[in-house]
Enzyme design. Structure first.
Site, PDB file in Angstrom:
ATOM      1  CG  HIS A   1      -1.618   1.251   1.525  1.00 13.60           C
ATOM      2  ND1 HIS A   1      -2.934   1.338   0.629  1.00 13.60           N
ATOM      3  CD2 HIS A   1      -1.482   2.165   2.142  1.00 13.60           C
ATOM      4  CE1 HIS A   1      -3.233   2.631   1.111  1.00 13.60           C
ATOM      5  NE2 HIS A   1      -2.458   3.255   1.840  1.00 13.60           N
ATOM      6  CD  GLU A   2       2.168   3.373   3.532  1.00 13.73           C
ATOM      7  OE1 GLU A   2       2.385   4.629   3.019  1.00 13.73           O
ATOM      8  OE2 GLU A   2       1.121   3.377   4.131  1.00 13.73           O
TER       9      GLU A   2
ATOM     10  CG  HIS B   1       0.635   6.365  -0.528  1.00 17.39           C
ATOM     11  ND1 HIS B   1      -0.346   6.912  -1.069  1.00 17.39           N
ATOM     12  CD2 HIS B   1       0.291   5.805   0.574  1.00 17.39           C
ATOM     13  CE1 HIS B   1      -1.407   6.590  -0.163  1.00 17.39           C
ATOM     14  NE2 HIS B   1      -1.070   5.954   0.877  1.00 17.39           N
TER      15      HIS B   1
END
Length: 237
Positions: free
Chosen positions: A105-106, A109
């Protein structure tokens, strides 16, 4: 509850704060419970969160992005200014599907940053103003009501606080998009199986609820401040 210079009275708008708090507590409990459950499920590849993150970053040409270990539980985040992906104690060295999902998920980003994803750019630009709005909005409303400066200063506080609410709203597409990218990359890069990716989806969906709850709580707080600022004259009756 103590009124602003008008003695004691029951503030019915406080129920909005209570609703927001309940939503936040529920969402936090949900994500902690879901993460705890799937943090006990080891991935079949045996990769750690840090290893999975490195593979995803490299596959996306982000070899310049460093991965660092940061203390705390679920304090994972991507720093676009420093080009650093920071993974928490619960993620960095863990080989669970939950840890890999959070790391991915990071990474989502980081890919957003590389592609200049518009909502991320807007959110980043809003950070200074949102921090200011969060710190000054409520005090300005309270000060305006205490000083009795009709509703002018109080309404200024409402609009200042609205900036922090806008930040919370813009955060929603950023987080949901990062989760969508994470799920696709985990399967496409053969980091997790289809079944394991399904488990990660549950973790990321639970995590997304915390952002929804935060946005809802902020909106409810903004509504309360607006009611207080616009209805202060009622207490003179």
């Amino acid at each position: 509850m103590l009124g602003y210079g008008y003695g004691y009275y029951f503030d019915p708008t406080y129920i909005l704060v209570i609703i927001g708090a309940i939503l936040s507590i529920w969402a936090s409990a949900r994500v902690n419970g879901t993460y705890s459950k799937y943090s006990r499920v080891r991935s079949m590849t045996g990769m750690t969160g840090a290893e999975a993150a490195r593979r995803i970053l490299d596959y996306n040409g982000l070899t310049n992005v460093r991965i660092e270990h940061v203390r705390g539980n679920l304090t994972d985040h991507y720093d676009p200014s420093a080009k650093v992906l920071r993974l928490s104690d619960a993620t960095f060295a863990s080989g669970s599907v939950a840890a890999i999902g959070v790391a991915a998920h990071e990474c989502g980003h980081a890919v957003q940053d590389k592609e200049s994803y518009a909502p991320l750019r807007i959110r980043t630009a809003l950070v200074p103003a949102a921090n200011l709005g969060c710190r000054l909005g409520i005090p300005l409303v309270i000060l305006g009501l205490i000083l009795g400066l009709n509703s002018t200063l109080a309404m200024v506080g409402v609009w200042v606080f609205a900036i922090s609410v806008l930040f919370q709203i813009v955060t929603l597409p950023v987080e949901y998009n990062a989760s969508g990218r994470a799920l696709r990359m985990l399967e496409s890069y053969h980091i997790l199986s289809e079944q394991e990716t399904g488990l990660v989806r549950k973790v990321l969906s639970a995590a997304a609820l915390t952002y929804v709850a935060a946005a809802a709580s902020s909106i409810l707080q903004l509504l309360r401040l607006w009611l207080l600022a616009g209805g202060g004259r009622r207490r003179d009756d």
